[in-house]
Design a protein around this motif. Structure first.
Motif, PDB file in Angstrom:
ATOM      1  N   TYR A   1       0.752  -1.024  -0.047  1.00 23.25           N
ATOM      2  CA  TYR A   1       0.123   0.079   0.155  1.00 23.25           C
ATOM      3  C   TYR A   1       0.768   1.225  -0.044  1.00 23.25           C
ATOM      4  N   SER A   2       0.787   2.049  -1.132  1.00 23.60           N
ATOM      5  CA  SER A   2       1.479   3.442  -1.144  1.00 23.60           C
ATOM      6  C   SER A   2       0.662   4.541  -0.753  1.00 23.60           C
ATOM      7  N   LEU A   3       1.418   5.701  -0.113  1.00 14.52           N
ATOM      8  CA  LEU A   3       1.100   6.784  -0.190  1.00 14.52           C
ATOM      9  C   LEU A   3       1.652   7.853  -1.047  1.00 14.52           C
ATOM     10  N   GLY A   4       0.827   8.884  -1.476  1.00 15.00           N
ATOM     11  CA  GLY A   4       1.538   9.661  -2.432  1.00 15.00           C
ATOM     12  C   GLY A   4       0.592  10.760  -3.117  1.00 15.00           C
ATOM     13  N   PHE A   5       1.168  11.253  -4.277  1.00 17.11           N
ATOM     14  CA  PHE A   5       0.211  12.297  -4.711  1.00 17.11           C
ATOM     15  C   PHE A   5      -0.083  12.165  -6.160  1.00 17.11           C
ATOM     16  N   THR A   6      -0.921  12.818  -6.678  1.00 19.51           N
ATOM     17  CA  THR A   6      -1.542  12.843  -8.321  1.00 19.51           C
ATOM     18  C   THR A   6      -0.657  14.063  -9.021  1.00 19.51           C
ATOM     19  N   ARG A   7      -0.411  13.622 -10.368  1.00 18.77           N
ATOM     20  CA  ARG A   7      -0.114  14.714 -11.276  1.00 18.77           C
ATOM     21  C   ARG A   7      -0.476  14.372 -12.596  1.00 18.77           C
ATOM     22  N   LYS A   8      -0.453  15.296 -13.514  1.00 23.29           N
ATOM     23  CA  LYS A   8      -0.853  15.059 -15.043  1.00 23.29           C
ATOM     24  C   LYS A   8       0.392  14.882 -15.892  1.00 23.29           C
ATOM     25  N   VAL A   9       0.342  13.939 -16.704  1.00 23.32           N
ATOM     26  CA  VAL A   9       1.301  13.454 -17.398  1.00 23.32           C
ATOM     27  C   VAL A   9       0.837  12.928 -19.078  1.00 23.32           C
ATOM     28  N   LYS A  10       1.766  12.976 -19.852  1.00 18.46           N
ATOM     29  CA  LYS A  10       1.240  12.560 -21.009  1.00 18.46           C
ATOM     30  C   LYS A  10       1.271  11.052 -21.043  1.00 18.46           C
ATOM     31  N   MET A  11       0.054  10.670 -22.071  1.00 14.98           N
ATOM     32  CA  MET A  11       0.065   9.069 -22.235  1.00 14.98           C
ATOM     33  C   MET A  11       1.148   8.644 -23.052  1.00 14.98           C
ATOM     34  N   THR A  12       1.253   7.228 -22.891  1.00 19.60           N
ATOM     35  CA  THR A  12       2.160   6.728 -23.652  1.00 19.60           C
ATOM     36  C   THR A  12       1.581   6.323 -25.037  1.00 19.60           C
ATOM     37  N   GLU A  13       2.328   5.925 -25.988  1.00 20.46           N
ATOM     38  CA  GLU A  13       1.719   5.615 -27.388  1.00 20.46           C
ATOM     39  C   GLU A  13       0.591   4.569 -27.443  1.00 20.46           C
ATOM     40  N   ASP A  14       0.871   3.476 -26.399  1.00 13.70           N
ATOM     41  CA  ASP A  14      -0.110   2.417 -26.316  1.00 13.70           C
ATOM     42  C   ASP A  14      -1.264   2.865 -25.739  1.00 13.70           C
ATOM     43  N   GLU A  15      -1.353   3.780 -24.875  1.00 15.52           N
ATOM     44  CA  GLU A  15      -2.501   4.263 -24.130  1.00 15.52           C
ATOM     45  C   GLU A  15      -3.184   5.328 -25.059  1.00 15.52           C
ATOM     46  N   ILE A  16      -2.573   6.194 -25.976  1.00 14.69           N
ATOM     47  CA  ILE A  16      -3.140   7.053 -26.809  1.00 14.69           C
ATOM     48  C   ILE A  16      -3.857   5.898 -27.773  1.00 14.69           C
ATOM     49  N   LYS A  17      -3.323   5.112 -28.205  1.00 18.40           N
ATOM     50  CA  LYS A  17      -3.913   4.078 -29.146  1.00 18.40           C
ATOM     51  C   LYS A  17      -5.214   3.280 -28.858  1.00 18.40           C
ATOM     52  N   ALA A  18      -5.305   2.936 -27.382  1.00 18.37           N
ATOM     53  CA  ALA A  18      -6.349   2.653 -26.671  1.00 18.37           C
ATOM     54  C   ALA A  18      -7.669   3.740 -26.444  1.00 18.37           C
ATOM     55  N   ARG A  19      -6.958   4.842 -26.196  1.00 18.31           N
ATOM     56  CA  ARG A  19      -7.833   6.083 -26.024  1.00 18.31           C
ATOM     57  C   ARG A  19      -8.517   6.290 -27.333  1.00 18.31           C
ATOM     58  N   LYS A  20      -7.953   6.543 -28.482  1.00 15.06           N
ATOM     59  CA  LYS A  20      -8.381   6.787 -29.775  1.00 15.06           C
ATOM     60  C   LYS A  20      -9.355   5.794 -30.272  1.00 15.06           C
ATOM     61  N   PHE A  21      -9.183   4.292 -29.903  1.00 11.23           N
ATOM     62  CA  PHE A  21     -10.059   3.279 -30.384  1.00 11.23           C
ATOM     63  C   PHE A  21     -11.270   3.445 -29.480  1.00 11.23           C
ATOM     64  N   ALA A  22     -11.305   3.660 -28.087  1.00 12.34           N
ATOM     65  CA  ALA A  22     -12.436   3.916 -27.261  1.00 12.34           C
ATOM     66  C   ALA A  22     -13.049   5.138 -27.741  1.00 12.34           C
ATOM     67  N   ILE A  23     -12.647   6.379 -28.184  1.00  9.00           N
ATOM     68  CA  ILE A  23     -13.391   7.259 -28.773  1.00  9.00           C
ATOM     69  C   ILE A  23     -13.967   7.088 -29.851  1.00  9.00           C
ATOM     70  N   GLU A  24     -13.479   6.462 -30.679  1.00  6.94           N
ATOM     71  CA  GLU A  24     -13.981   6.279 -32.037  1.00  6.94           C
ATOM     72  C   GLU A  24     -15.013   5.074 -31.751  1.00  6.94           C
ATOM     73  N   SER A  25     -15.032   4.181 -30.907  1.00  3.78           N
ATOM     74  CA  SER A  25     -16.247   3.452 -30.681  1.00  3.78           C
ATOM     75  C   SER A  25     -17.360   4.045 -30.133  1.00  3.78           C
ATOM     76  N   GLN A  26     -17.099   5.150 -29.344  1.00  5.57           N
ATOM     77  CA  GLN A  26     -18.308   5.968 -28.553  1.00  5.57           C
ATOM     78  C   GLN A  26     -18.848   6.822 -29.509  1.00  5.57           C
ATOM     79  N   LYS A  27     -17.922   7.400 -30.581  1.00  6.24           N
ATOM     80  CA  LYS A  27     -18.487   8.073 -31.804  1.00  6.24           C
ATOM     81  C   LYS A  27     -19.413   7.409 -32.513  1.00  6.24           C
TER      82      LYS A  27
END
Length: 768
Positions: A264-290
């Protein structure tokens, strides 16, 4: 018949795998670029991939790895002798083995009887956990020979994810080597289930396995001249007709394992760019929703037209360009995904320019919104609380019905129920180990250049041995140890790790282990240079079965001094020239080992066998130099590894002076899709007094026969092969030991290796 079946399976695998084309990315992800898969009539890319990692047994720390799907050297992965033939074995598939390269030998476990089967048994630290974007199945099979003396090895793996965080899978492994020499068969079975949960704050790994090994022991052939000088015999003997010392002798090992690590870890949250694999997955999800939203809007328009009694124009219908509450073509800063040629950092994320890294708002002109479509929230752990549980349960049986009456020198109790010397030796062992740790993690801010960990380990061990009157003796050992670690793994230039552990109470009180390693990576003349160093100091108690062992013919209760082992090792690597130089110096004091002694009878059989535990009080030094050098000239490839070893006491710690592996092959493609490695490789080591083998102890031993000690080596072993890769399928054909003739082809004294054999193997992946 079996070859025809294998060929049919190969054809099926090729036809299935031809549907997809895979690429292994730099971060260890196995991606598919198949564009025929879709959720509708339109063609879109479905992201598929496989990530694997290993974990540290103490802390459950993840280390990314390459999946076992690489085509290079696949043909050698089937051998018990190792990828480069560096292990001595008894000749058969799945038989016990021992590494000729001393610095590559693993440390002794408490239950020593399963260690010679490390070809088949996978330790926790080497097991690959999986995370897959779609379910994956892998089937691997290799074989040679026939139903009388052939070898078969079947492996199956299935892995699937339930969302991004939870991954599960199982592995099945079955090995059956009938043996080309009499009474030599092996049969191994493994079933493993595993799972992982990778949450932001909580993560866990679970690994459960059950294993069974059964090995027929023949004690070696009675006369080595059946191999070295067959011309002196009147008859020509097939390998299975050569007399052996034993019949109806078996070693059996049954063991079960549970490993569970969570934090179990304690920490904080920050914004970062997605990896290329995550971008592909997000694009696929967006296209499917559209697509789903457009289909729903069209259905509603069709329904409305029907209610109003109007005709619906299917061809000229145009849906409104709205999605997720905004016009689909709206120009919002950050809406475009990162370009594929953008540089990636060590963690696989797209690197941002300085302005973007300083603030997300820097990406947008004044007054415009920031689109975080291609950003994600990353949880940065600062402190982790870790618990690891490991449970191991073992049972070992040595059973014999037809042992020669004079083979053993001593007998400590009588269990004779069959003709000849019957043996039924049983020992059991279980261990429960708990580790509790707290970790301050590296990388949560620019000042945290290293991680710091502290831990405490409780280790409870229980052993059962027979006594002299038919009962059992039990031994309990409970140890408590504490330690700490300083570690740096992030970044690309410098990494280091220093770990220390000392034992406070129990049988092992006073033990001390210190490990340190570091590597430095830098550019030099357009090349990448790696300088790595490792050192350790161990002051350890010899493991239990060196101190206590009871059986019908071997018996000891020893009081032994602690072994002291020091090593300094360096590695120099040039990536561009593919050069690696490894140098190591070992110093050992109170080195503890098994020694086997027997007499050779007039008929070349053996009698008066004893095995004892010995401890060399003096210092033994060993130096190792290993050079790996690969060359490529067009399609021609030549890979080499040469190892030099020199021991100051060859009678106690024997090693070959030189060990060589060389692989020469042509690499080319057929029809631009079938990758082929066509060539041959060679294994060779100089003569030395190799470790003997004791069937009754199931261990490799130092030869203790004085002038009658046997040398092995100075015999090349050559294989020729065609190793191929077609999309998801790896397969090979091979003629092993193609140079078989009269000669000293023994790796272990009195145990000849198999002669010339045709082999075939295939491994294929299915992404469902």
């Amino acid at each position: 018949m079996r070859f025809l079946l294998s060929t049919l399976l190969l054809v099926i695998s090729i036809s299935v795998s031809a549907q997809e084309l895979n690429t292994l990315t730099d971060d260890g992800t196995y991606l598919s670029s198949n564009k025929k898969d879709s959720v509708s009539s339109s063609h879109k890319e479905i992201p598929k991939g496989l990530k694997v990692w290993t974990i540290d047994e103490r802390f459950g720390e993840r280390t990314m790895a390459l999946p076992d799907t690489m085509p290079h050297m696949y043909m050698n992965s089937i051998f018990t002798t190792g990828l480069r033939g560096e292990y001595n074995t008894l000749g058969n598939l799945g038989s016990p083995r021992s590494n000729r390269i001393f610095i590559d030998r693993s440390a002794a476990d408490q239950f020593i009887f399963t260690q010679p089967y490390d070809y088949f048994l996978t330790p926790v630290s080497q097991f690959q956990f999986t995370n897959t974007l779609s379910p994956i199945t892998n089937i691997s099979y290799n074989q040679c020979g026939d139903r009388t003396n052939g070898e078969d090895h079947l492996k199956a793996l299935f892995a699937v994810n339930a969302g991004k965080k939870l991954g599960v899978g199982f592995k099945f492994d079955y090995l059956y080597g009938r043996g080309y020499y009499a009474s030599q068969s092996t049969s191994h079975f493994n079933y493993t289930m595993y799972g992982s949960y990778l949450g932001d704050r909580y993560s866990a790994h679970l690994l459960m396995s059950t294993n069974h090994q059964k090995v027929a022991e023949n004690g070696g052939i009675t006369d080595d001249r059946y191999i070295t000088h067959p011309e002196i015999f009147e008859d020509n003997f097939n390998s299975d007709e050569i007399p052996t010392v034993f019949e109806e002798n078996w070693n059996r090992n049954d063991n079960q394992h549970i490993f569970f690590s969570h934090r179990y870890s304690l920490g904080f949250t920050r914004k970062v760019k997605m990896t290329e694999d995550e971008i592909k997955a997000r694009k696929f999800a967006i296209e499917s929703q559209k697509e789903n939203a457009a289909k729903k809007a069209k259905d509603e328009a069709r329904k409305k037209a029907k209610e109003e009694g109007k005709d619906f124009d299917e061809d000229n219908y145009k849906e409104e360009k709205t999605f997720a509450g905004r016009p689909d073509d709206a120009k919002i800063a950050g809406n475009e995904p990162p370009k594929q040629d953008d540089k990636k950092g060590d963690d696989g994320r797209i690197k941002l320019d300085k302005a973007a890294a300083d603030s997300l708002m820097a990406q947008a002109p004044k007054g415009e919104a920031v689109d975080t479509t291609w950003m994600k929230d990353e949880y940065v752990p600062v402190t982790s609380f870790i618990h690891t549980l490991k449970f191991d349960n073992y049972k070992r049986i040595y059973q014999a019905y037809q042992t020669p009456d004079d083979y053993y020198a001593n007998q400590y109790y009588d269990t004779q129920t069959y003709s000849g010397d019957s043996i039924y030796d049983v020992t059991k062992h279980y261990a429960v180990k708990n580790t509790f740790a707290i970790a301050l993690l590296e990388g949560f801010n620019k000042w945290a250049k290293a991680g710091l960990r502290a831990f405490v380990t409780s280790d409870l061990r229980h052993f059962t041995l027979p006594d002299s009157v038919g009962g059992t003796n039990t031994y309990n050992e409970h140890n408590l140890s504490v330690g700490g670690q300083l570690i740096k793994t992030q970044g690309s230039t410098l990494h280091y790790n220093v770990t220390a552990e000392t034992w406070l109470t129990g049988e092992d009180a006073g033990q001390l282990k210190i490990d340190a390693n570091a590597d430095l990576n830098f550019k030099l003349f357009k090349d990448t240079v790696t300088l790595a160093a490792r050192a350790f100091f161990y002051r350890q108690n010899p493991t239990f079965y060196y101190r206590h062992y009871h059986s019908k013919h071997y018996w000891w209760d020893n009081s032994l001094d602690k072994e002291i082992h020091t090593r300094i090792e360096g590695l120099f690597s040039l990536k561009r020239t593919r050069t690696k130089l490894r140098v190591a110096i070992d110093d050992l004091k109170n080195y503890t080992y098994f020694a086997q002694q027997y007499s050779i009878t007039d008929d070349y059989s053996r009698s008066g066998n004893t095995v004892s535990v010995k401890q060399e009080s003096g210092n033994i030094s060993l130096i190792t130099l290993q050079l790996s050098q690969d060359f490529t000239l067009g399609p021609l490839n030549w890979e080499n590894q040469i190892t030099y070893q020199k021991s100051s006491n060859e009678d106690v710690l024997p090693v070959p002076l030189v060990n060589v592996y060389t692989n020469l092959y042509l690499h080319f493609k057929i029809a631009k899709v079938l990758s082929v490695d066509l060539g041959g490789d060679l294994r060779y080591f100089t003569k030395y007094k190799a470790l003997d083998y004791s069937p009754a102890l199931n261990q490799f031993t130092v030869q203790d026969n004085g002038d009658n000690n046997v040398e092995t080596g100075n015999y090349p072993i050559v294989n020729v092969y065609a190793n191929m890769h077609l999309k998801h399928t790896r397969f090979f054909v091979m003629m092993s030991h193609v140079n078989a003739s009269n000669g000293n082809y023994f790796l272990t004294p009195h145990y000849p290796i198999n002669s010339r054999l045709f082999r075939f193997g295939v491994s294929w992946n299915f992404f469902n």
